[in-house]
Design a protein around this motif. Structure first.
Motif, short mmCIF file in Angstrom:
data_model
loop_
_atom_site.label_atom_id
_atom_site.label_comp_id
_atom_site.label_asym_id
_atom_site.label_seq_id
_atom_site.Cartn_x
_atom_site.Cartn_y
_atom_site.Cartn_z
N GLY A 154 1.02 -1.39 0.28
CA GLY A 154 0.11 -0.04 0.23
C GLY A 154 0.89 1.41 -0.14
N ARG A 155 0.61 2.44 0.69
CA ARG A 155 0.82 3.69 0.70
C ARG A 155 0.06 4.01 2.22
NH1 ARG A 155 0.02 8.64 -1.60
NH2 ARG A 155 2.50 9.90 -2.60
N GLY A 156 1.45 5.23 2.24
CA GLY A 156 1.45 5.97 3.80
C GLY A 156 2.60 6.90 3.87
N HIS A 157 2.06 7.82 4.82
CA HIS A 157 3.04 8.65 5.16
C HIS A 157 4.01 9.18 6.39
CE1 HIS A 157 2.70 10.91 0.19
NE2 HIS A 157 3.85 10.62 0.45
N GLY A 158 3.22 8.19 7.20
CA GLY A 158 3.10 7.71 9.01
C GLY A 158 4.51 7.59 9.02
N SER A 159 4.91 8.24 9.80
CA SER A 159 6.52 8.08 10.15
C SER A 159 6.88 6.78 11.00
CB SER A 159 6.66 8.53 10.78
OG SER A 159 6.88 10.49 10.13
N PRO A 160 7.94 6.04 11.08
CA PRO A 160 7.98 5.10 12.17
C PRO A 160 8.06 4.92 13.74
CG PRO A 160 9.56 5.13 10.30
CD PRO A 160 8.66 5.73 10.04
N VAL A 167 9.57 -2.16 14.90
CA VAL A 167 9.21 -1.34 14.40
C VAL A 167 7.90 -1.08 13.58
CG1 VAL A 167 10.16 -0.24 12.05
CG2 VAL A 167 11.96 -1.27 13.52
N TYR A 168 7.25 -0.18 13.76
CA TYR A 168 5.88 0.32 14.04
C TYR A 168 5.59 0.87 12.72
CZ TYR A 168 5.71 -2.63 18.16
OH TYR A 168 5.83 -3.40 19.01
N VAL A 169 4.67 0.39 11.92
CA VAL A 169 4.19 1.73 11.09
C VAL A 169 2.06 1.38 10.27
CG1 VAL A 169 6.44 2.10 9.60
CG2 VAL A 169 5.25 0.37 8.32
N THR A 170 2.33 2.13 9.54
CA THR A 170 0.51 2.17 9.12
C THR A 170 0.72 2.47 7.65
OG1 THR A 170 0.35 4.55 10.40
CG2 THR A 170 -0.42 2.82 11.27
N THR A 171 -0.54 1.85 6.96
CA THR A 171 -0.53 2.11 5.63
C THR A 171 -1.36 1.89 5.35
OG1 THR A 171 0.43 1.76 3.56
CG2 THR A 171 -0.05 -0.55 5.89
N ALA A 172 -2.00 2.57 3.47
CA ALA A 172 -3.04 2.17 3.65
C ALA A 172 -3.28 1.50 2.32
CB ALA A 172 -5.02 3.12 3.00
N ILE A 173 -4.04 0.26 2.12
CA ILE A 173 -3.70 -0.89 0.67
C ILE A 173 -5.09 -1.40 -0.16
CG2 ILE A 173 -3.87 -3.11 0.52
CD1 ILE A 173 -2.09 -3.31 3.09
N PRO A 174 -5.14 -0.86 -1.48
CA PRO A 174 -5.81 -0.49 -2.15
C PRO A 174 -6.59 -2.74 -2.51
CG PRO A 174 -4.29 0.02 -3.42
CD PRO A 174 -3.57 -0.24 -2.08
N HIS A 230 -5.48 15.33 -0.96
CA HIS A 230 -4.21 16.15 -2.21
C HIS A 230 -3.02 14.77 -2.63
CE1 HIS A 230 -0.85 18.96 -3.33
NE2 HIS A 230 -1.65 19.57 -3.26
N TYR A 231 -2.90 15.00 -4.10
CA TYR A 231 -1.78 14.39 -4.89
C TYR A 231 -0.72 13.89 -3.99
CZ TYR A 231 0.96 18.05 -6.86
OH TYR A 231 2.22 18.87 -7.14
N THR A 232 0.27 15.16 -3.66
CA THR A 232 1.35 14.56 -2.06
C THR A 232 1.35 13.90 -1.33
OG1 THR A 232 0.96 16.77 -1.39
CG2 THR A 232 2.58 16.45 -3.51
N GLY A 233 -0.17 14.09 -0.66
CA GLY A 233 -0.96 13.17 0.74
C GLY A 233 -1.10 11.38 0.40
N SER A 234 -1.40 10.57 1.53
CA SER A 234 -1.86 8.95 1.69
C SER A 234 -3.06 9.46 2.08
CB SER A 234 -0.74 8.55 2.22
OG SER A 234 -0.58 9.18 3.43
N LEU A 235 -3.89 8.14 2.87
CA LEU A 235 -4.64 7.70 2.81
C LEU A 235 -4.26 7.49 4.70
CD1 LEU A 235 -7.03 6.71 0.74
CD2 LEU A 235 -7.29 8.72 1.53
N ALA A 236 -2.64 7.65 4.50
CA ALA A 236 -2.51 6.39 6.16
C ALA A 236 -1.24 7.57 6.08
CB ALA A 236 -1.89 5.50 5.74
N SER A 237 -1.67 9.43 6.34
CA SER A 237 -0.23 10.48 7.02
C SER A 237 0.00 10.29 8.31
CB SER A 237 -1.12 11.39 6.03
OG SER A 237 -0.55 11.09 4.78
#
Length: 536
Positions: A154-160, A167-174, A230-237
């Motif tokens: 998927g895609r996300g801009h949240g920091s680890p 180590v933990y991260v989040t993401t949004a997967i279509p 926004h095109y520079t953003g994400s659904l997991a910011s």
């Protein structure tokens, strides 16, 4: 004296500690980058990059654990955590502007992570952007000083965030079939992207030593209600946050969640839908203090700030905010023994009593579209913005009560070269921030606002969304195209290195021990020297 509170250890004083796995072995001298690919089933293979060839390795299983040893670990963990927490309360005050805090190197004999050695939240253990006890690498490439890199789904801009050996991260997967594309209907929408598939909103835990996925939990499946942002953003910011016992995740409109150390959801909370200006997406990260989780909800409808019980998710208090959309995250600081919960906003920067939500003070002066989060240190609160107007304020916390706008509680201000997307960094006695989101770094005296050394251009740096970070007397600034420049702090920062990775970066870095973590659009990198240094 005042310092930002490390979110993990304060909670440990209130509730009994839970056992945490031992920290990863950060002293390995292996120079081989490890490339891992996650698998939704939870079973994963490991790939090693050796002489430019990727080799598959077999799966490995964790050995069975002795229950008696586990029980002993529980008891020792609780005692050591209480001791560490008490020591950290004493460490919060003596920090000075002149130099990084003088601390001992991380212990390798205690099996409980010390909070100052972790990166438990978006801006680190002190909420300033600095890792006070870390010694990360100075140089790297795609093939040098890469301990491992893991392909993220998927895609996300949240920091680890980093705690112990995870180590933990989040993401949004279509997922699912393509549907007719839908965009936001927000007034004035521009530069947005449509969305045409349902999304899985996911949290992942990775092994800090190898980069393999330990667990991957789907928190919610839904079709985004307001387009793709926004095109520079994400659904997991939004970035997650941890107190060393649970992981707390905000997906805003898609829910707030708490997970245990095994990736199981312990509670979830629906706060409704958020409607950001121009449909540009959501991004404010939650903050922790004792047994409370704070979520800011500034949007184009009724804005509010809410405190949730970390054990149950129940609402402890909620206050209305006379605000329009902002993306900055709350911070918790302590001044003269009084904790304050501070949130930036267009109409006011506001400080609340974190225990009950009562307003302590407020100050106007920022622009619209506030993105950068505030930072605090040594009796001052610093907040800036740069959209339709440029503004930066330094608020003196001694005697701060009521409306401070236009009073001498504003120690200094500036209306040029102020930050927009990246948040300020407070490290080594200097306040740093970027000009808008361009490759120009400004350093000022935190007490006076005078240039120290002022503005200087960063070579090779283009647009910057990631907030700058610091460790071991060095500054790290990463741009969206994969370049990180490193400077040695000093009266005039000294250029040390320009490093390049083959990915796009909007998430801020995380630093823990001898490791530097960068989350790109595709990969999560763990960067580490072949022979990690020990901070003197």
């Amino acid at each position: 004296m005042m310092a930002a509170l490390a979110p993990g250890f304060v909670v440990g004083l209130v509730r009994g500690a839970q056992p945490v796995a031992a920290p990863a072995n950060c002293n390995s001298t292996s120079a081989e980058p490890r490339v891992s690919s996650p698998c939704p089933t939870g079973r994963f293979g490991r790939k090693f990059l050796r002489n430019s060839v990727i080799h598959e390795a077999t799966n490995r299983q964790e050995p069975a654990r002795d229950r008696g040893a586990d029980m002993n670990g529980w008891i020792c963990h609780g005692l050591i955590t209480a001791i560490c927490a008490g020591l950290l309360l004493g460490l919060a005050n003596p920090m000075t502007w002149g130099a990084p805090p003088q601390t001992s190197p991380p212990s390798t004999t205690v099996d409980v992570p010390a909070p100052l050695d972790q990166w438990p939240a978006w801006r680190g253990p002190l909420a300033t952007g600095e890792a006070p006890r870390a010694v990360p690498p100075t140089t790297w490439t795609e093939t040098e000083h890469v301990r491992w890199k893991t392909r993220l789904p998927g895609r996300g801009h949240g920091s680890p965030v980093v705690w112990g050996d995870r180590v933990y991260v989040t993401t949004a997967i279509p997922i699912g079939e393509e549907l007719p594309p839908q965009s936001t209907r927000a007034p004035g929408a521009h530069d947005n992207v449509p969305v045409s598939r349902r999304q899985q909103y996911v949290a992942l835990a990775l092994d800090r030593d190898s980069g393999t996925v330990v667990w991957q939990t789907v928190l919610r499946e839904a079709f985004p209600h307001d387009g793709g942002g926004h095109y520079t953003g994400s659904l997991a910011s939004q970035s997650p946050v941890t107190d060393g016992r649970k992981l707390y995740v905000s997906f805003g409109s898609e829910g707030i969640f708490a997970l245990d150390w095994e990736g199981k959801i312990t509670w979830k909370r629906d706060l409704g839908r958020m409607y950001p200006v121009h449909g540009h997406g959501e991004g404010s990260s939650p903050a922790l203090w004792r047994d409370l989780l704070f979520v800011n909800w500034d949007h184009e409808r009724e804005s509010f700030l809410v405190a949730l019980d970390t054990a149950t998710g129940e609402e402890r208090w909620r206050v209305a905010r006379d605000e329009i959309t902002s993306w900055g995250s709350p911070i918790v600081l302590e001044h003269d023994g009084e904790p304050q919960l501070v949130v930036s906003g267009t109409r006011r920067i506001r400080a609340y009593n974190p225990g009950n939500g009562n307003l302590l003070w407020e100050c106007g002066g920022l622009s619209t579209n506030v993105v950068a989060s505030p930072v605090a240190g040594d009796g001052f609160l610093f907040a800036g913005s740069s959209y339709d107007t440029k503004a930066f304020l330094a608020i003196r916390l001694d005697g701060a009560r009521g409306d401070l706008t236009g009073t001498n509680q504003v120690a200094w201000s500036r209306n040029r070269a102020t930050p927009y997307v990246p948040s300020p960094l407070l490290a080594g006695g200097t306040l740093f921030f970027l000009h808008h989101y361009q490759g120009v770094l400004i350093g000022v005296d935190p007490r006076t606002g005078e240039d120290r050394p002022g503005a200087f251009r960063l070579p090779g740096i283009t647009d910057v969304y990631a907030s700058p970070v610091a460790a071991a007397g060095r500054l790290y600034i990463t741009d969206r195209e994969g370049t990180t420049v490193v400077y040695q702090q000093g009266e005039r920062p000294k250029f040390l290195a320009e490093n390049r990775l083959e990915d796009k970066f909007s998430a801020s870095a995380a630093i823990a021990g001898s490791q530097f973590f960068l989350r790109g659009d595709r990969w999560l990198y763990c960067l580490q020297d072949d022979e990690p240094a020990i901070r003197p």
